[in-house]
Enzyme design. Structure first.
Site, PDB file in Angstrom:
ATOM      1  CB  SER A 142      -0.842  -0.011   1.279  1.00 52.35           C
ATOM      2  OG  SER A 142      -1.404   1.269   1.524  1.00 52.35           O
ATOM      3  CE1 TYR A 155      -4.489  -1.886   4.899  1.00 56.64           C
ATOM      4  CE2 TYR A 155      -3.232   0.113   4.470  1.00 56.64           C
ATOM      5  CZ  TYR A 155      -3.949  -0.977   4.011  1.00 56.64           C
ATOM      6  OH  TYR A 155      -4.116  -1.158   2.653  1.00 56.64           O
TER       7      TYR A 155
HETATM    8  P1  NAD Z   1     -11.574  -6.053  -0.272  1.00 55.94           P
HETATM    9  O1  NAD Z   1     -12.186  -5.853   1.057  1.00 55.94           O
HETATM   10  O2  NAD Z   1     -12.341  -5.678  -1.507  1.00 55.94           O
HETATM   11  O3  NAD Z   1     -11.109  -7.573  -0.444  1.00 55.94           O
HETATM   12  C1  NAD Z   1     -10.412  -8.241   0.575  1.00 55.94           C
HETATM   13  C2  NAD Z   1     -10.285  -9.716   0.219  1.00 55.94           C
HETATM   14  O4  NAD Z   1      -9.587 -10.355   1.305  1.00 55.94           O
HETATM   15  C3  NAD Z   1     -11.637 -10.421   0.092  1.00 55.94           C
HETATM   16  O5  NAD Z   1     -11.531 -11.400  -0.922  1.00 55.94           O
HETATM   17  C4  NAD Z   1     -11.814 -11.082   1.444  1.00 55.94           C
HETATM   18  O6  NAD Z   1     -12.642 -12.235   1.410  1.00 55.94           O
HETATM   19  C5  NAD Z   1     -10.368 -11.455   1.764  1.00 55.94           C
HETATM   20  N1  NAD Z   1     -10.136 -11.673   3.183  1.00 55.94           N
HETATM   21  C6  NAD Z   1     -10.327 -10.819   4.226  1.00 55.94           C
HETATM   22  N2  NAD Z   1     -10.034 -11.424   5.389  1.00 55.94           N
HETATM   23  C7  NAD Z   1      -9.643 -12.687   5.072  1.00 55.94           C
HETATM   24  C8  NAD Z   1      -9.228 -13.800   5.839  1.00 55.94           C
HETATM   25  N3  NAD Z   1      -9.161 -13.776   7.167  1.00 55.94           N
HETATM   26  N4  NAD Z   1      -8.908 -14.942   5.185  1.00 55.94           N
HETATM   27  C9  NAD Z   1      -8.998 -15.013   3.844  1.00 55.94           C
HETATM   28  N5  NAD Z   1      -9.384 -13.994   3.058  1.00 55.94           N
HETATM   29  C10 NAD Z   1      -9.709 -12.848   3.682  1.00 55.94           C
HETATM   30  O7  NAD Z   1     -10.185  -5.281  -0.210  1.00 55.94           O
HETATM   31  P2  NAD Z   1      -9.248  -4.609  -1.344  1.00 55.94           P
HETATM   32  O8  NAD Z   1      -9.458  -3.143  -1.303  1.00 55.94           O
HETATM   33  O9  NAD Z   1      -9.359  -5.314  -2.640  1.00 55.94           O
HETATM   34  O10 NAD Z   1      -7.807  -4.868  -0.701  1.00 55.94           O
HETATM   35  C11 NAD Z   1      -6.979  -5.935  -1.095  1.00 55.94           C
HETATM   36  C12 NAD Z   1      -5.568  -5.671  -0.655  1.00 55.94           C
HETATM   37  O11 NAD Z   1      -5.102  -4.454  -1.235  1.00 55.94           O
HETATM   38  C13 NAD Z   1      -5.408  -5.501   0.859  1.00 55.94           C
HETATM   39  O12 NAD Z   1      -4.197  -6.094   1.277  1.00 55.94           O
HETATM   40  C14 NAD Z   1      -5.353  -3.996   1.032  1.00 55.94           C
HETATM   41  O13 NAD Z   1      -4.656  -3.628   2.188  1.00 55.94           O
HETATM   42  C15 NAD Z   1      -4.608  -3.607  -0.227  1.00 55.94           C
HETATM   43  N6  NAD Z   1      -4.791  -2.208  -0.607  1.00 55.94           N
HETATM   44  C16 NAD Z   1      -6.033  -1.726  -0.908  1.00 55.94           C
HETATM   45  C17 NAD Z   1      -6.165  -0.395  -1.282  1.00 55.94           C
HETATM   46  C18 NAD Z   1      -7.484   0.197  -1.652  1.00 55.94           C
HETATM   47  O14 NAD Z   1      -7.544   1.414  -1.819  1.00 55.94           O
HETATM   48  N7  NAD Z   1      -8.534  -0.583  -1.834  1.00 55.94           N
HETATM   49  C19 NAD Z   1      -5.046   0.424  -1.318  1.00 55.94           C
HETATM   50  C20 NAD Z   1      -3.804  -0.101  -0.996  1.00 55.94           C
HETATM   51  C21 NAD Z   1      -3.693  -1.422  -0.655  1.00 55.94           C
END
Ligand code: NAD
Length: 259
Positions: A142, A155
Site C-alpha cells: 500500500s 495497517y
Molecule cells: P476487499 O475488502 O475488496 O477484499 C479483501 C479480500 O480479502 C476479500 O476477498 C476477502 O474475502 C479477503 N479476506 C479478508 N479477510 C480474510 C481472511 N481472514 N482470510 C482469507 N481472506 C480474507 O479489499 P481490497 O481493497 O481489494 O484490498 C486488497 C488488498 O489491497 C489488501 O491487502 C489492502 O490492504 C490492499 N490495498 C487496498 C487499497 C485500496 O484502496 N482498496 C489500497 C492499498 C492497498
C-alpha cells in the site's frame, strides 16, 4: 497467453484488487487458485467469471488467520495443478481508530492477515518454486508501506513490515529464478475503500461526497486507481520480461508518495 501452464494463488481474490489480479493472470492463461472469506457457493459468481477466461480455477477457503490452513492451500494447489508458480499475497483488512482506542483484537488480526499470512504462504510455496527454479511472489502492500496516516497504526505497521519481508525474501531466493516484489497502491475503488466513506463522513460530520473528495485529496491525480490497473502491473511482474526485477516496491498511487 504468456502464463500458460503456470499456476497462481491469489489470496483474497473474491473481491476488489485480488479479484482484479485473478482476472489479469487468468487472461494470460494461468490456472488460478482463488481464496477469500466464505465458501465456494458464496463466491460462485466470482469463480465463474474468472474461469470464463478459459483456464482452470479452484477455490480454497483458507482463513488467513490460520497458518495450517494457509499451508493446506499451497499443498492443495500443488496437488491439483502440479505446482504453485505465482503467489500473490493480497488478502487484507483495515481498521481506523486512534492508537489509545485501537482494539487489541483488531491489531492482532491486521498483523496476522496483512503481514503474517504472507510469511506463511511464502514459506510453504518456496520449496516447490526452488525445485522448479521459477517463481513469482507479489505482495500487495500500500502507499501505507512508504508513508503513514493517523488512526491506521496496525495497517501502516503491517504494510511497512510486508515491504521489508519483500526485500528479505527477494535476497534469499535471488539465485533460484524466483522474484519477490511489492505493489503499493494508493486508493483503489474497492469494497474496502467504499466501506470507509460512510465511516469518515460520520466521524468528521461531513457528507459522503465530501468524504470521497477528502480521500482523493491524497492523490494528485484526484482519481481512484482501478483494479484493472493493479492487475496489469501484477501480470507484468509475473511475466518473463520481469525476471530481473526483484526486491522492488512499485507505487501505483496517482502520485501520492511523490509529494
Ligand atoms: P476487499 O475488502 O475488496 O477484499 C479483501 C479480500 O480479502 C476479500 O476477498 C476477502 O474475502 C479477503 N479476506 C479478508 N479477510 C480474510 C481472511 N481472514 N482470510 C482469507 N481472506 C480474507 O479489499 P481490497 O481493497 O481489494 O484490498 C486488497 C488488498 O489491497 C489488501 O491487502 C489492502 O490492504 C490492499 N490495498 C487496498 C487499497 C485500496 O484502496 N482498496 C489500497 C492499498 C492497498
Amino acid at each position: 497467453m504468456q502464463l500458460k501452464g503456470k499456476t497462481a494463488i491469489v489470496t483474497g481474490s473474491t473481491s476488489g484488487i485480488g479479484l482484479g489480479i485473478a482476472h489479469a493472470l487468468a487472461k494470460e492463461g494461468a490456472n488460478i487458485v482463488m481464496n477469500g472469506l466464505g465458501d465456494e457457493n458464496e463466491n460462485a459468481e466470482q469463480i465463474r467469471a474468472v474461469a470464463a477466461h478459459g483456464t482452470r480455477v479452484m477455490f480454497h477457503g483458507a482463513n488467513m488467520l490460520r497458518h495450517n490452513q494457509i499451508a493446506d492451500m499451497v499443498a492443495s494447489a500443488e496437488q491439483n495443478f502440479g505446482s504453485v508458480d505465482i503467489l500473490v499475497n493480497n488478502a487484507g483488512i483495515q481498521h481506523v481508530a486512534p492508537i489509545e482506542e485501537f482494539p487489541i483484537e483488531k491489531w492482532d488480526a491486521i498483523i496476522a492477515i496483512n503481514l503474517s499470512a504472507a510469511f506463511h504462504a511464502i514459506r510453504a510455496a518456496i520449496p516447490g518454486m526452488k525445485a522448479r527454479r521459477w517463481g513469482r511472489i507479489i505482495n500487495i502492500c500500500s502507499a501505507h508501506s512508504l508513508t503513514a496516516s493517523p488512526n491506521k497504526c496496525a495497517y501502516v505497521a503491517a504494510k511497512h513490515g510486508l515491504a521489508g519481508l519483500t526485500k528479505a525474501v527477494a535476497l534469499e531466493v535471488a539465485r533460484h529464478g524466483i522474484t519477490c516484489n511489492a505493489i503499493s497502491p494508493g486508493f483503489v475503488w474497492t469494497p474496502l475503500v467504499e466501506r470507509q466513506i460512510p465511516d469518515l463522513a460520520r466521524t468528521q460530520g461531513i457528507s459522503e461526497e465530501q468524504a470521497r473528495e477528502q480521500i482523493l485529496s491524497r492523490q494528485p491525480t484526484r482519481q481512484f486507481i482501478t483494479v484493472e490497473q493493479v492487475g496489469a502491473l501484477a501480470a507484468f511482474l509475473a511475466s518473463d520480461a520481469a525476471a530481473s526485477i526483484t526486491g522492488a516496491n512499485y507505487s501505483i498511487d496517482g502520485g501520492w508518495t511523490a509529494e
